[in-house]
Scaffold this motif. Structure first.
Motif, mmCIF file in Angstrom:
data_model
loop_
_atom_site.group_PDB
_atom_site.id
_atom_site.type_symbol
_atom_site.label_atom_id
_atom_site.label_comp_id
_atom_site.label_asym_id
_atom_site.label_seq_id
_atom_site.Cartn_x
_atom_site.Cartn_y
_atom_site.Cartn_z
ATOM 1 N N ILE A 22 47.739 -3.027 33.145
ATOM 2 C CA ILE A 22 46.995 -2.492 31.923
ATOM 3 C C ILE A 22 47.253 -3.226 30.970
ATOM 4 O O ILE A 22 46.413 -3.958 30.653
ATOM 5 C CB ILE A 22 46.686 -0.975 31.804
ATOM 6 C CG1 ILE A 22 46.542 -0.921 33.041
ATOM 7 C CG2 ILE A 22 46.267 -0.608 30.482
ATOM 8 C CD1 ILE A 22 46.754 1.172 33.099
ATOM 9 N N GLN A 23 48.336 -3.544 30.462
ATOM 10 C CA GLN A 23 48.935 -4.266 29.412
ATOM 11 C C GLN A 23 48.664 -5.412 29.319
ATOM 12 O O GLN A 23 47.674 -6.304 28.767
ATOM 13 C CB GLN A 23 50.091 -3.769 28.762
ATOM 14 C CG GLN A 23 50.536 -2.721 28.380
ATOM 15 C CD GLN A 23 52.197 -3.046 28.080
ATOM 16 O OE1 GLN A 23 52.831 -3.324 28.727
ATOM 17 N NE2 GLN A 23 52.222 -1.073 27.971
ATOM 18 N N ALA A 24 48.963 -6.137 31.059
ATOM 19 C CA ALA A 24 48.473 -8.044 30.626
ATOM 20 C C ALA A 24 47.162 -8.007 30.920
ATOM 21 O O ALA A 24 46.465 -9.105 30.570
ATOM 22 C CB ALA A 24 49.149 -8.152 32.609
ATOM 23 N N ALA A 25 46.006 -6.950 31.829
ATOM 24 C CA ALA A 25 44.819 -7.115 31.839
ATOM 25 C C ALA A 25 44.334 -7.236 30.353
ATOM 26 O O ALA A 25 43.764 -7.882 29.768
ATOM 27 C CB ALA A 25 44.474 -5.940 32.781
ATOM 28 N N ASN A 26 45.025 -5.798 29.193
ATOM 29 C CA ASN A 26 44.446 -5.928 28.382
ATOM 30 C C ASN A 26 44.190 -6.704 27.345
ATOM 31 O O ASN A 26 43.669 -7.950 26.466
ATOM 32 C CB ASN A 26 44.602 -5.053 27.807
ATOM 33 C CG ASN A 26 44.377 -3.347 27.506
ATOM 34 O OD1 ASN A 26 43.081 -3.581 28.176
ATOM 35 N ND2 ASN A 26 44.875 -2.234 28.321
ATOM 36 N N SER A 27 45.789 -8.213 27.485
ATOM 37 C CA SER A 27 45.602 -9.092 26.572
ATOM 38 C C SER A 27 45.292 -10.122 27.244
ATOM 39 O O SER A 27 44.341 -11.085 26.572
ATOM 40 C CB SER A 27 47.162 -9.473 27.268
ATOM 41 O OG SER A 27 48.003 -10.730 26.135
ATOM 42 N N LEU A 28 44.058 -10.270 28.690
ATOM 43 C CA LEU A 28 44.012 -11.180 29.233
ATOM 44 C C LEU A 28 42.402 -11.692 28.375
ATOM 45 O O LEU A 28 42.162 -12.597 27.849
ATOM 46 C CB LEU A 28 44.130 -11.919 30.206
ATOM 47 C CG LEU A 28 43.260 -12.494 31.697
ATOM 48 C CD1 LEU A 28 43.534 -14.431 30.398
ATOM 49 C CD2 LEU A 28 43.543 -12.753 33.045
ATOM 50 N N MET A 29 42.245 -10.775 28.596
ATOM 51 C CA MET A 29 40.793 -9.890 28.084
ATOM 52 C C MET A 29 40.396 -9.825 26.894
ATOM 53 O O MET A 29 39.481 -10.884 26.153
ATOM 54 C CB MET A 29 40.011 -8.535 28.379
ATOM 55 C CG MET A 29 39.922 -8.509 30.604
ATOM 56 S SD MET A 29 39.219 -6.906 30.929
ATOM 57 C CE MET A 29 40.574 -5.753 30.296
ATOM 58 N N GLN A 30 41.232 -9.654 26.123
ATOM 59 C CA GLN A 30 41.237 -9.797 24.594
ATOM 60 C C GLN A 30 41.170 -11.107 24.355
ATOM 61 O O GLN A 30 40.736 -11.757 23.032
ATOM 62 C CB GLN A 30 41.826 -8.940 23.958
ATOM 63 C CG GLN A 30 41.798 -8.952 22.794
ATOM 64 C CD GLN A 30 40.928 -7.931 21.769
ATOM 65 O OE1 GLN A 30 40.571 -7.134 22.822
ATOM 66 N NE2 GLN A 30 40.594 -8.541 21.016
ATOM 67 N N SER A 31 42.735 -11.802 25.009
ATOM 68 C CA SER A 31 42.780 -13.780 24.443
ATOM 69 C C SER A 31 41.181 -14.212 24.874
ATOM 70 O O SER A 31 40.623 -14.776 24.121
ATOM 71 C CB SER A 31 43.666 -13.865 25.230
ATOM 72 O OG SER A 31 43.635 -15.405 25.012
ATOM 73 N N ILE A 32 40.229 -13.889 26.146
ATOM 74 C CA ILE A 32 38.726 -14.950 26.213
ATOM 75 C C ILE A 32 38.081 -14.401 25.124
ATOM 76 O O ILE A 32 37.052 -15.321 25.078
ATOM 77 C CB ILE A 32 38.458 -14.379 27.593
ATOM 78 C CG1 ILE A 32 39.979 -15.593 28.478
ATOM 79 C CG2 ILE A 32 37.490 -14.958 27.580
ATOM 80 C CD1 ILE A 32 39.638 -14.830 30.000
ATOM 81 N N ARG A 33 37.935 -12.469 24.633
ATOM 82 C CA ARG A 33 37.051 -12.435 24.621
ATOM 83 C C ARG A 33 36.905 -12.960 23.064
ATOM 84 O O ARG A 33 35.850 -13.011 21.977
ATOM 85 C CB ARG A 33 36.995 -10.366 24.247
ATOM 86 C CG ARG A 33 35.719 -9.899 23.524
ATOM 87 C CD ARG A 33 36.265 -8.374 23.449
ATOM 88 N NE ARG A 33 36.532 -8.421 24.629
ATOM 89 C CZ ARG A 33 37.552 -7.572 25.659
ATOM 90 N NH1 ARG A 33 38.293 -7.417 24.551
ATOM 91 N NH2 ARG A 33 37.733 -7.174 26.696
#
Length: 523
Positions: free
Chosen positions: A254-265
């Motif tokens: 979940i933390q990895a998914a959040n990090s990737l989504m936040q970076s792109i966003r």
């Protein structure tokens, strides 16, 4: 800062709970319960920091004694399903100095509870494991000016349009109950959370810390982020020893998914803001130069290259050649990207960023849905395991018929019964029942995990385009006065920016026209 712990619950006699036992647990004192004639004691010496009882002005002074207070509370509650007290457990931020915890909790209790007429019994616990927290027990009844407990509710007769009582066919008068205080209204949960959030942030600011807390959920904050799963004490201890657990691995995913989504966003939002600003700056450039056509992106990149060379005019020949070659390679790479994607103008670049966002957004949404469902499955499985483990204790409790023996059993197995009831609530909410099909859940989890891995891959393929657009933005920013070029040694060149020169030229031209017009009028 991650959302800190803040839990509100009611101490209920119907669930075998005791206000005296709750006070003994948080204070570490040995207290005798007059209700069941048993001594309550939980050894909390290793973690106990401070205990205190805060009284409103109309409370009896004797209630400063913990045993007197909570035995009086239990004595006035004579129903088998009475609500005895309100319990709040909240976390302190480790970023605030420990010596300030006491003033924080006293300020909170005085402002939100004692000033309203409640008695607040609180204790600060800290094992030194990075989880300092406080327990608060609150009375539910108000008191009169003599310190006597008042009823929680009163009977109010319903009246007709003439102001007279309404008689029912049974001969009784129609009536209803009204609470004497509104402390149980759900609105206060939000009020108390917000108050603790405000106090915490004030102390963080006073400590010179940049972190701030927000006790609202991610959804209410408008944060597109997937919450992690609560590990529980067993999984937490295993993770501390370096043993991977199912819930721990899920949290890391979940933390990895959040990090990737936040970076792109964040990158896409930054590009969109930059495009809006660049469009405005471009119009100033066009007006100042009085050009009939707008400059292309390639033109701006060439201007960037020339500006870089101008800034290095006083450098050594070796340094100039080295940096010019590097800049040329970067600019050519950016120009090739623009040509490959047919991007010529700012509007083209804006459309490319919008298209990138439209591609990434559904991927992010689906990834969030997958991770949220995986989180629910993990919670269902965890609750099912607890339910199966503790069901024999719960069944034994249900079979006991005599009140005293049932209450004694409930007190002895309080933690197990509380955990069992919590597991049932979780299963009813997330699974619709206590029967769990583990094989079906495992298959669904595996499918979601595979789908999420594919979504991760698709999002990662967008990173080269994002990097290229960020570099193009950086180059054009320099031309459009979004950044200053720095000379060696950290000195900023004293040369005026291109945009500043253009604005000054425009202002001078406007001034010249005004003077010519005034001169003509004088003639």
């Amino acid at each position: 800062m991650p959302c800190p712990h803040f839990k509100i619950s009611i101490v209920k006699r119907s669930q075998g709970q005791s206000a005296v036992a709750g006070a003994a647990y948080q204070s570490g004192e040995r207290l005798f319960s007059e209700y069941d004639q048993k001594t309550k004691f939980y050894n909390k010496k290793k973690e106990l920091v401070h205990t205190e009882i805060m009284l409103p002005p109309n409370a009896l002074p004797g209630y400063a004694d913990r045993a007197t207070l909570w035995n009086a509370v239990e004595a006035v509650e004579n129903q088998g399903n009475s609500q005895l007290a309100r319990r709040i457990v909240l976390a302190f931020p480790v970023e605030v100095p420990k010596e300030q915890y006491l003033s924080m909790i006293k300020e909170f209790c005085q402002e939100q509870f004692v000033s309203k007429g409640m008695i607040a019994d609180f204790a600060i616990h800290d094992k030194g494991d990075g989880n300092p927290h406080a327990h608060i027990l609150l009375t539910l009844r108000t008191m009169d000016e003599h310190g006597r407990w008042l009823p929680k509710a009163r009977k109010v007769y319903d009246l007709d349009e003439n102001g007279k009582r309404i008689q029912l066919p049974s001969g009784n008068w129609k009536c209803h109950k009204e609470n004497t205080v509104d402390w149980n209204d759900q609105k206060y949960a939000e009020v108390w959370r917000h108050s603790w959030e405000t106090i915490t942030n004030r102390y963080l600011e006073a400590a010179g810390r940049p972190e701030r807390v927000d006790l609202r959920s991610f959804e209410r904050q408008g944060i597109q982020q997937i919450p992690t799963v609560h590990l529980g004490p067993a999984a937490h201890q295993m993770e501390k020893r370096g043993i991977e657990t199912f819930l721990g691995n899920l949290n890391r995913d979940i933390q990895a998914a959040n990090s990737l989504m936040q970076s792109i966003r964040n990158t896409i939002r930054g590009l969109q803001r930059w495009i809006a600003d660049l469009t405005e700056k471009k119009q100033i450039l066009l007006d100042a130069l009085e050009q009939a056509k707008e400059p292309t992106l390639s033109d701006l990149l060439v201007d960037y290259f020339n500006l870089r060379n101008e800034q290095r005019s006083e450098w050594s020949s070796k340094a100039q050649i080295k940096c010019t070659a590097r800049d040329l390679a970067e600019v050519m790479q950016a120009v090739d990207y623009l040509k490959a994607h047919s991007l010529n103008t700012v509007e083209d670049l804006n459309q490319a960023i919008d298209s990138l966002n439209q591609t990434a957004d559904p991927l992010r949404r689906q990834l969030k849905q997958n991770e949220s469902r995986m989180r629910s499955i993990a919670q269902i499985k965890d609750a099912a395991a607890i339910h199966a483990k503790l069901k024999p204790i719960h069944d034994t409790f249900i079979k006991k018929n005599f009140k005293l023996t049932k209450d004694a059993y409930a007190s002895q197995h309080k933690d197990e019964l509380d955990a069992f009831n919590k597991a049932v609530r979780t299963l009813m909410k997330l699974n619709g029942g206590t029967t769990v099909e583990n094989s079906a859940l495992d298959a669904e989890f595996s499918a979601l995990q595979s789908d999420s891995a594919e979504l991760h891959t698709q999002l990662e393929t967008l990173q080269p385009d994002i990097s290229a657009l960020k570099n193009i933005r950086k180059y054009i920013d320099m031309v459009m006065n979004k950044q200053q070029l720095s000379a060696p040694g950290g000195k900023t060149p004293e040369k005026e920016s291109v945009l500043k020169k253009l604005e000054e030229a425009k202002a001078a031209q406007s001034q010249k026209k005004t003077e010519q017009k005034n001169h003509a009028q004088e003639l």
